[in-house]
Each structure stands twice: as C-alpha cells, then as structure tokens.
Scaffold this active site. Structure first.
Site, PDB file in Angstrom:
ATOM      1  N   ASP A   1      32.394  41.762  37.197  1.00 49.17           N
ATOM      2  CA  ASP A   1      31.145  42.851  37.051  1.00 49.17           C
ATOM      3  C   ASP A   1      30.884  43.304  38.428  1.00 49.17           C
ATOM      4  O   ASP A   1      30.210  44.386  38.500  1.00 49.17           O
ATOM      5  CB  ASP A   1      30.220  41.877  36.779  1.00 49.17           C
ATOM      6  CG  ASP A   1      30.319  40.698  35.813  1.00 49.17           C
ATOM      7  OD1 ASP A   1      31.427  40.247  35.616  1.00 49.17           O
ATOM      8  OD2 ASP A   1      29.699  40.256  35.126  1.00 49.17           O
TER       9      ASP A   1
ATOM     10  N   ASP B   1      23.986  41.975  42.894  1.00 55.75           N
ATOM     11  CA  ASP B   1      23.734  42.576  41.757  1.00 55.75           C
ATOM     12  C   ASP B   1      22.815  43.944  42.191  1.00 55.75           C
ATOM     13  O   ASP B   1      22.373  44.442  41.391  1.00 55.75           O
ATOM     14  CB  ASP B   1      22.838  41.826  40.685  1.00 55.75           C
ATOM     15  CG  ASP B   1      23.613  40.989  39.921  1.00 55.75           C
ATOM     16  OD1 ASP B   1      24.726  41.289  39.523  1.00 55.75           O
ATOM     17  OD2 ASP B   1      23.456  39.739  39.632  1.00 55.75           O
TER      18      ASP B   1
HETATM   19  N1  GLY Z   1      26.988  41.047  34.966  1.00 50.29           N
HETATM   20  C1  GLY Z   1      26.632  39.790  34.075  1.00 50.29           C
HETATM   21  C2  GLY Z   1      27.196  40.055  32.904  1.00 50.29           C
HETATM   22  O1  GLY Z   1      27.782  40.896  32.680  1.00 50.29           O
HETATM   23  O2  GLY Z   1      26.685  39.159  32.045  1.00 50.29           O
END
Ligand code: GLY
Length: 415
Positions: free
Chosen positions: A191, A131
């Site tokens: 994501d 992330d």
């Molecule tokens: N990246 C985590 C979400 O979109 O919940």
C-alpha cells in the site's frame, strides 16, 4: 449505390454519437448521484458526531486523537463510522468533495471540501505512520491542484518532510507500521507505494532531490522484495532493522502469505503507474504492465471484473468482492493507457467495463447507506472487519476514475 453509402454513413454517425451520449450519461448520472449522496452524507456526519457516546468521547480525548472528522464505512451496528484525522482514510471524503468541485465547478463544493479538509492539518507532523499520502495528498493535494492555495502547499511540504523521517537508507524503504512489534521489526506494505505520489509532488515543488531519491529507492526495493515471479505481490515485507535483510514475506489483510490480496495488487498497479509518470524510468512502466497482466489474466477474476477480496480466497465464487480494489484499478488503468500505447485500448476497455458494471450493479441506494456511493467492498476479511460494506476509498477512486475517463475522452490526456 451512392444513396446506400450515404445511408450507412449516416447510421454509423448516429450510432457512434448514441454511444458517446451513453458514456457521457454514465459519467453525468454518476456525478449527479454522487452530488445527492454526498450532500446526504454531510447530514449523516453531523448526526453521527452528535450521537457519539460519552465513553467514546472520553476515550478519544484521553488518547489525544483529536475530533472525529470524516466517514470511513458503516459499522456492524449499521452506524456511520467516523474517524479522527490520524486514521489512514481521513483524506478520502474531502477528496471526493474536491472531485465534485472539479466536475461541477460549483463553489459550494469547494466550500464543503475546505470544511472537511482543513481539520486534517494536524497530520502534517504525525510521523507515526506511513499513510501521509493517503491522508494529505487526497485532501490538501486535490485542494492545492484546484485552487493553488499556498497554505495547502505549505502543509503538504511539511507532510512530505515528516513522511521521509520513516525512511532508512540501508533498507531503502519507508517503514509502514509501528504496530505488531512482537511479529515484525520493520514492516513495509505494498500500500505504501501510494504515498510516493506526495514525495514526487514535493520534489517538483521544492526541487529538493531527497524526496525523489527516497521515492525511487522505495519503489525499487519494493520491486525487488514484494513481487513473486508471476508479478503478484506480497502484502507485508518485514526487514531486519540492523542488517536490512528480508525477515518475512507475510500478509495481514490477505487470505494467506502466498496469496494475492486484491487491493494490494491494485495499490501496486496504481503505484508503479504514478512512479513512471514522475520518473519516466522504464522499469516502473514494465512493473505496472506486468501487474495489470497478472490481475486480468487471473482465473478467479469474475466476468464483471470486480475481484473477490483475494485472488486465492478459498470459497470463490462464494466470497465477498472488493469494489475498492476495482475502483483503484480502473483509475490506474486510465493512466497506464497513456504510457503503454500498444495496450492502451485494452486498458481503457477494462477500466470502462469496471465503471459500467459498478454503475449498473454496485451503487448504493439513494438517500440510504449513510451517503456512501458504492456497496460491496472488503477492508480486512481475516479480522472479520469491514466485510462486504461501503468504504470511503472505494468511492474516492470511483469518482477519480470517472473524471479520468471524462478527461481522456475529451482531451486524450489526464493532466
Ligand atoms: N492501506 C490499508 C488498506 O488498503 O486496507
């Protein structure tokens, strides 16, 4: 005859300038509202920090998570949920403050943005998660773009170097998660496309092609394995660590493995649009166009263009919406409108409709809702977590989309 013509011309000039004022008013009034809410949020953050229970403090200190820094949502008890820097959402609140600075040019927002950005520095060496882009690009990235602060640049470069330690060449993708190792060997989630922006930035700044190659390979592997024939995407692809083969096509936050989780579609749209910006490779533009078509031709997309949390959620229309998916989508569409000239106006119209509906019907109550801007997002419905609540990333992409709309209308460009 001449008089009639003059009259009509005058009326249409008046009408179009009224329309422009209306649009400017929306952006202005949303930013005015955001300024007041974010000021309120900062006092709510101080209160929530002061109210942290001794048990939670002890747990946090034992696990070396560092202090609570920024807000994420409102929890089930109605309290402001703060997160430590390692949470994937920690960069969005400072990012909002940077957008306030960008819009207002008022130094007080720069000061506030720095205050909430700087505690995230420890993330630059955290290789335990994918992330990095969310955390570092939204905070330090906006700060560097707006101030040129060399310290921020160094932090970002180190963060990018840390992020690529999660890349395996024989798989051709950056590993997303380390949790659920009983279920997945090498999970990669849609994501993760969002984290590539940091890598493309690092390539431009450092000229080191390793960043570019990792980002392009990741995006290509994701096109190959994450997408169905209709260009909807799976959430989690699990790869075999040894062979690099796909083991599972799963969901984690969507309704079913074969459904289309709304925010995932938005991450994909945004991700491929930025990949095209950075590479000019037509395959990425094609992918973004197809994803946009999938989203906007979906029979379950409501008339106001704010999707339910999953395009196949079983009880539609009695399902929660996900405003965060809508704000990410709107922001991406403004950018996509620059690259696909043939469909440009269509993308702008969709994005405008989203922003207009959010501004009319989804804003939080001023001085309430713990300082968030928008209601009705959904984090993870399957785990009954963050359902129909404000989420900090919905607010971040809302401000980003408003800024993009303003820039596009003023200059015809975004960057
Ligand atoms: N990246 C985590 C979400 O979109 O919940």
């Amino acid at each position: 005859m001449k008089k009639v013509f003059l009259g009509i011309t005058l009326l249409s000039v008046l009408f179009s300038s009224c329309k422009t004022t209306e649009k400017e008013d929306m952006i202005q009034s949303d930013f005015d509202f955001a300024g007041r809410q974010l000021t309120f949020a900062m006092t709510e953050i101080d209160n929530a920090k002061a109210e942290e229970s001794p048990e939670s403090k002890e747990r946090r200190e034992k696990s070396n998570r560092g202090p609570l820094v920024n807000p994420r949502t409102i929890n089930k008890e109605g309290k402001l949920e703060l997160v430590p820097s390692r949470d994937w959402t920690s960069g969005f609140f400072p990012g909002e403050l940077w957008y306030m600075y960008e819009y207002t040019k008022d130094k007080k927002w720069e000061e506030a943005a720095r205050k909430y950005t700087d505690p995230l520095e420890r993330e630059k060496t955290n290789g335990g998660t994918h992330d990095m882009g969310f955390k570092v690009y939204c905070s330090f990235g906006n700060g560097y773009r707006l101030t040129g602060d060399e310290k921020y640049k160094d932090i970002m470069l180190e963060s990018a170097r840390t992020l690529i330690t999660r890349y395996k060449p024989h798989i051709g993708a950056i590993r997303s998660w380390d949790h659920n190792s009983d279920k997945w060997q090498y999970p990669v989630i849609i994501d993760n496309m969002m984290n590539l922006e940091l890598l493309f930035w690092a390539f431009r700044e450092s000229k080191d092609s390793v960043f570019y190659d990792v980002a392009v390979n990741h995006a290509r592997t994701t096109i190959k394995n994450h997408f169905r024939d209709d260009y909807s995407s799976y959430h989690v692809i699990d790869y075999d660590t040894i062979t690099g083969e796909v083991r599972h096509k799963h969901t984690h936050q969507g309704y079913a493995h074969e459904s289309a989780w709304s925010r995932g579609q938005a991450w994909g749209l945004y991700g491929y649009t930025l990949c095209y910006r950075e590479t000019q490779l037509p395959e990425f533009l094609e992918q973004a166009k197809h994803i946009a078509d999938y989203i906007f031709s979906s029979s379950t997309l409501p008339e106001d263009l704010i999707p339910y949390w999953d395009f196949s959620a079983p009880e539609i229309p009695n399902e929660p919406r996900d405003v965060s998916a809508a704000t990410v989508t709107a922001s991406a569409l403004y950018e996509l409108s620059l690259y696909d000239k043939e469909n440009s106006q269509k993308y702008i119209d969709w994005a405008n409709t989203i922003l207009e509906n959010l501004s009319k019907n989804y804003l939080a109550e001023e001085g309430q809702d713990r300082g968030f801007l928008l209601l009705h997002s959904t984090g993870s419905k399957p785990s009954n977590s963050e359902v129909d609540v404000p989420l900090v990333y919905a607010d971040y992409y809302f401000l980003e989309a408003l800024l993009r709309k303003q820039k596009l209308e003023a200059t015809g460009n975004l960057f």
